[in-house]
Scaffold this motif. Structure first.
Motif, PDB file in Angstrom:
ATOM      1  N   PRO A 137       0.924  -1.143   0.070  1.00  0.00           N
ATOM      2  CA  PRO A 137       0.189  -0.148   0.045  1.00  0.00           C
ATOM      3  C   PRO A 137       0.875   1.314   0.029  1.00  0.00           C
ATOM      4  N   PRO A 138       1.934   1.476   1.064  1.00  0.00           N
ATOM      5  CA  PRO A 138       2.469   2.801   0.856  1.00  0.00           C
ATOM      6  C   PRO A 138       3.294   2.900  -0.483  1.00  0.00           C
ATOM      7  N   LEU A 139       3.830   1.575  -1.077  1.00  0.00           N
ATOM      8  CA  LEU A 139       4.686   1.603  -2.491  1.00  0.00           C
ATOM      9  C   LEU A 139       3.584   2.435  -3.364  1.00  0.00           C
ATOM     10  N   LEU A 140       2.247   1.789  -3.545  1.00  0.00           N
ATOM     11  CA  LEU A 140       1.262   2.445  -4.378  1.00  0.00           C
ATOM     12  C   LEU A 140       1.044   3.650  -4.120  1.00  0.00           C
ATOM     13  N   LEU A 141       1.157   4.349  -2.992  1.00  0.00           N
ATOM     14  CA  LEU A 141       0.803   5.773  -2.560  1.00  0.00           C
ATOM     15  C   LEU A 141       1.907   6.485  -3.154  1.00  0.00           C
ATOM     16  N   VAL A 142       3.049   6.088  -2.964  1.00  0.00           N
ATOM     17  CA  VAL A 142       4.291   6.979  -3.789  1.00  0.00           C
ATOM     18  C   VAL A 142       4.377   6.994  -5.187  1.00  0.00           C
ATOM     19  N   LEU A 143       3.911   5.693  -5.700  1.00  0.00           N
ATOM     20  CA  LEU A 143       3.945   5.840  -7.107  1.00  0.00           C
ATOM     21  C   LEU A 143       2.949   6.659  -7.788  1.00  0.00           C
ATOM     22  N   LEU A 144       1.812   6.842  -7.026  1.00  0.00           N
ATOM     23  CA  LEU A 144       0.554   7.711  -7.456  1.00  0.00           C
ATOM     24  C   LEU A 144       1.068   9.056  -7.005  1.00  0.00           C
ATOM     25  N   LEU A 145       1.693   9.293  -6.139  1.00  0.00           N
ATOM     26  CA  LEU A 145       2.276  10.691  -5.824  1.00  0.00           C
ATOM     27  C   LEU A 145       3.057  11.145  -6.909  1.00  0.00           C
TER      28      LEU A 145
ATOM     29  N   VAL B 100      17.057  17.381 -13.741  1.00  0.00           N
ATOM     30  CA  VAL B 100      17.009  17.742 -12.204  1.00  0.00           C
ATOM     31  C   VAL B 100      16.072  17.253 -11.323  1.00  0.00           C
ATOM     32  N   ILE B 101      14.948  17.525 -11.559  1.00  0.00           N
ATOM     33  CA  ILE B 101      13.708  17.252 -11.051  1.00  0.00           C
ATOM     34  C   ILE B 101      13.526  15.680 -10.801  1.00  0.00           C
ATOM     35  N   PRO B 102      13.552  14.984 -11.928  1.00  0.00           N
ATOM     36  CA  PRO B 102      13.680  13.615 -11.637  1.00  0.00           C
ATOM     37  C   PRO B 102      14.584  12.912 -11.143  1.00  0.00           C
ATOM     38  N   LEU B 103      15.676  13.463 -10.779  1.00  0.00           N
ATOM     39  CA  LEU B 103      16.759  12.994 -10.093  1.00  0.00           C
ATOM     40  C   LEU B 103      16.536  13.035  -8.488  1.00  0.00           C
ATOM     41  N   VAL B 104      15.785  14.315  -8.374  1.00  0.00           N
ATOM     42  CA  VAL B 104      15.659  14.725  -7.033  1.00  0.00           C
ATOM     43  C   VAL B 104      14.533  14.100  -6.538  1.00  0.00           C
ATOM     44  N   LEU B 105      13.650  13.740  -7.328  1.00  0.00           N
ATOM     45  CA  LEU B 105      12.393  12.781  -6.962  1.00  0.00           C
ATOM     46  C   LEU B 105      12.881  11.213  -6.570  1.00  0.00           C
ATOM     47  N   PHE B 106      13.861  10.889  -7.642  1.00  0.00           N
ATOM     48  CA  PHE B 106      14.409   9.564  -7.373  1.00  0.00           C
ATOM     49  C   PHE B 106      15.236   9.384  -6.015  1.00  0.00           C
ATOM     50  N   TYR B 107      16.006  10.686  -5.696  1.00  0.00           N
ATOM     51  CA  TYR B 107      16.801  10.591  -4.425  1.00  0.00           C
ATOM     52  C   TYR B 107      15.886  10.379  -3.329  1.00  0.00           C
ATOM     53  N   PHE B 108      14.730  10.923  -3.239  1.00  0.00           N
ATOM     54  CA  PHE B 108      13.935  11.152  -2.166  1.00  0.00           C
ATOM     55  C   PHE B 108      12.719  10.105  -2.264  1.00  0.00           C
ATOM     56  N   ILE B 109      12.703   9.322  -3.206  1.00  0.00           N
ATOM     57  CA  ILE B 109      11.633   8.105  -3.239  1.00  0.00           C
ATOM     58  C   ILE B 109      11.696   7.364  -1.926  1.00  0.00           C
ATOM     59  N   GLY B 110      12.931   6.784  -1.373  1.00  0.00           N
ATOM     60  CA  GLY B 110      13.048   5.885  -0.093  1.00  0.00           C
ATOM     61  C   GLY B 110      12.314   6.885   1.051  1.00  0.00           C
ATOM     62  N   THR B 111      12.719   8.079   1.203  1.00  0.00           N
ATOM     63  CA  THR B 111      12.132   8.861   2.097  1.00  0.00           C
ATOM     64  C   THR B 111      10.680   8.918   2.146  1.00  0.00           C
ATOM     65  N   PHE B 112      10.148   9.151   1.016  1.00  0.00           N
ATOM     66  CA  PHE B 112       8.492   9.096   1.036  1.00  0.00           C
ATOM     67  C   PHE B 112       8.081   7.797   1.140  1.00  0.00           C
ATOM     68  N   TYR B 113       8.803   6.739   0.802  1.00  0.00           N
ATOM     69  CA  TYR B 113       8.143   5.510   1.087  1.00  0.00           C
ATOM     70  C   TYR B 113       8.068   5.353   2.442  1.00  0.00           C
ATOM     71  N   GLU B 114       9.167   5.418   3.142  1.00  0.00           N
ATOM     72  CA  GLU B 114       9.235   5.384   4.854  1.00  0.00           C
ATOM     73  C   GLU B 114       8.206   6.226   5.221  1.00  0.00           C
ATOM     74  N   MET B 115       7.986   7.489   4.989  1.00  0.00           N
ATOM     75  CA  MET B 115       6.872   8.398   5.150  1.00  0.00           C
ATOM     76  C   MET B 115       5.544   7.720   5.517  1.00  0.00           C
ATOM     77  N   PHE B 116       5.157   7.038   4.170  1.00  0.00           N
ATOM     78  CA  PHE B 116       3.963   6.521   3.936  1.00  0.00           C
ATOM     79  C   PHE B 116       3.726   5.215   4.508  1.00  0.00           C
ATOM     80  N   GLY B 117       5.070   4.406   4.864  1.00  0.00           N
ATOM     81  CA  GLY B 117       4.714   3.057   5.132  1.00  0.00           C
ATOM     82  C   GLY B 117       5.219   2.896   6.774  1.00  0.00           C
ATOM     83  N   ASN B 118       5.382   4.171   7.589  1.00  0.00           N
ATOM     84  CA  ASN B 118       5.708   3.930   8.696  1.00  0.00           C
ATOM     85  C   ASN B 118       4.855   3.078   9.746  1.00  0.00           C
TER      86      ASN B 118
END
Length: 247
Positions: free
Chosen positions: A34-42, A89-107
């Motif tokens: 579920p948190p992975l799907l939320l991140v992908l939708l975001l 630049v923006i796609p690289l920034v998004l890729f860098y923070f994808i793990g952070t967002f996943y943890e935030m949604f998945g905690n």
């Protein structure tokens, strides 16, 4: 020296064991999807807005600016800069923070994942019976500890080896929080537990530091942190400290 290397290697092994366990136990997957799907939708929403709204809007705005003839080259340069910004630049920034967002949604679900895993693999260490208010208080304490630790890290990251090791230690400890909260142990106890097992936590954290950039590995790291906690940290906790779980 050999003992130190063995402890480092044990922490590394816990990280890989956790990842392997997660991928070989399909019944644990619902806690991570579920948190992975939320991140992908975001991310899909952000990219859609960039491609179909922001980028065309900025380019249209730039095209409407009239530069003098001797500055015509500037319009082409700015156009290329916009393309670089939106498409690289923006796609690289998004890729860098994808793990952070996943943890935030998945905690929240990761707490349940740890509970399900530990009930099956470590029934000899049942979770403490505690009200939700205490769980919230313990969790807040660990969040504060992490924030303070990262503030210290930002003062040390420019020192290559020291910054790298300190970040690894913070990362390794962060994957122990769920298990510690489940046992009802506060920050002060976890800090003592980590102090007795610094190298194994560091070894785990170094692997986690790189692996967590790939979101679908994070649930495995959560399980790996639980393995490390129960096989090293909790085992070394004095009975008198465990006796105060419900205090």
């Amino acid at each position: 020296m050999k003992k130190a290397l063995d402890e480092l290697a044990y922490g590394v092994d816990c990280a890989f064991r956790g990842i392997r366990i997660f991928f070989t136990r399909p019944r644990l997957w619902p806690y991570a999807l579920p948190p992975l799907l939320l991140v992908l939708l975001l991310y899909a929403g952000i990219l859609f807005a960039l491609i179909f709204w922001a980028a065309p809007g900025f380019r249209e705005w730039l095209a409407g600016i009239s530069f003098p003839g001797w500055l015509s080259w500037l319009q082409t340069t700015l156009d290329w800069c916009l393309k670089l910004f939106f498409w690289i630049v923006i796609p690289l920034v998004l890729f860098y923070f994808i793990g952070t967002f996943y943890e935030m949604f998945g905690n929240m679900l990761f707490d349940i994942l740890v509970d399900a895993f530990e009930k099956e693999d470590y029934p000899e260490h049942p979770g403490a019976v505690q009200p939700y208010s205490r769980v919230l208080r313990l969790t807040s304490g660990f969040i504060l500890l992490t924030v303070v630790s990262y503030l210290v890290y930002f003062m040390l990251f420019w020192i290559p080896v020291v910054g790298f090791l300190f970040r690894g230690a913070i990362c390794g400890r962060s994957y122990l929080h769920d298990s510690s909260v489940r046992q009802g142990l506060p920050v002060s106890v976890l800090k003592k537990q980590v102090a007795k097992n610094r190298l194994s936590v560091l070894g785990f954290g170094i692997v986690a530091r790189f692996a967590e950039s790939i979101p679908f590995l994070i649930p495995g790291l959560v399980i790996g942190g639980s393995i490390l906690y129960h096989t090293r940290l909790l085992k070394d906790t004095p009975p008198k400290e465990r006796a105060g779980l419900n205090a």
